[in-house]
Motif scaffolding. Structure first.
Motif, PDB file in Angstrom:
ATOM      1  N   CYS A  93       0.827  -1.208   0.000  1.00 53.09           N
ATOM      2  CA  CYS A  93       0.000   0.000   0.000  1.00 53.09           C
ATOM      3  C   CYS A  93       0.860   1.258   0.000  1.00 53.09           C
ATOM      4  N   LYS A 144       2.166   1.697  -3.498  1.00 52.82           N
ATOM      5  CA  LYS A 144       1.129   2.218  -4.399  1.00 52.82           C
ATOM      6  C   LYS A 144       0.914   3.710  -4.175  1.00 52.82           C
ATOM      7  N   LYS A 165      -7.303   2.805   3.512  1.00 54.91           N
ATOM      8  CA  LYS A 165      -8.300   2.091   2.721  1.00 54.91           C
ATOM      9  C   LYS A 165      -7.680   0.866   2.046  1.00 54.91           C
ATOM     10  N   CYS A 166      -6.476   1.011   1.559  1.00 56.29           N
ATOM     11  CA  CYS A 166      -5.776  -0.096   0.899  1.00 56.29           C
ATOM     12  C   CYS A 166      -5.562  -1.253   1.877  1.00 56.29           C
ATOM     13  N   GLU A 167      -5.120  -0.939   3.094  1.00 55.06           N
ATOM     14  CA  GLU A 167      -4.895  -1.978   4.101  1.00 55.06           C
ATOM     15  C   GLU A 167      -6.201  -2.663   4.476  1.00 55.06           C
ATOM     16  N   ASP A 192      -8.838  -2.986   2.581  1.00 55.16           N
ATOM     17  CA  ASP A 192      -9.234  -3.822   1.452  1.00 55.16           C
ATOM     18  C   ASP A 192      -8.397  -5.098   1.376  1.00 55.16           C
ATOM     19  N   SER A 193      -7.114  -5.004   1.700  1.00 49.03           N
ATOM     20  CA  SER A 193      -6.251  -6.175   1.622  1.00 49.03           C
ATOM     21  C   SER A 193      -6.573  -7.180   2.717  1.00 49.03           C
TER      22      SER A 193
END
Length: 96
Positions: A26, A29, A46-48, A50-51
């Motif tokens: 993340c 990115k 948000k990335c974490e 989602d992962s």
């Protein structure tokens, strides 16, 4: 008892490695998108999130949503679902 403690410790170590990998991915990115400050923090958070949605907890959350559970009933269901799913994974790995 020692085997159980060792197994739990290994599971926790594995989960922390997955979290670290998600953090690095993340962060990479966000750097690629040249984000900074609050935008970067929001994106990484948000990335974490989602992962993390790919583990057994996510499947249990989806089942709870399908059953239209909420509040304490949902929490109880998800907790039991994750607990029931956890012993199955190490047993399958041990049989290989």
């Amino acid at each position: 008892m020692k085997k159980l403690i060792t197994l739990v410790a290994l599971c926790l170590a594995g989960l922390s490695q997955v979290a670290m990998a998600a953090d690095a991915t993340c962060e990479a990115k966000a750097a690629e998108k040249k984000l900074a400050g609050a935008a970067k923090n929001s994106f990484v958070k948000k990335c974490e999130k989602d992962s993390k949605g790919s583990g057994p907890g996510a499947a249990c959350e989806m089942q709870a949503k399908e059953k239209k559970l909420a509040g304490a009933a949902k929490n109880s269901f998800v907790k039991k679902c994750v607990k029931d799913a956890a012993p199955a994974a190490p047993a399958a790995a041990a049989s290989k």
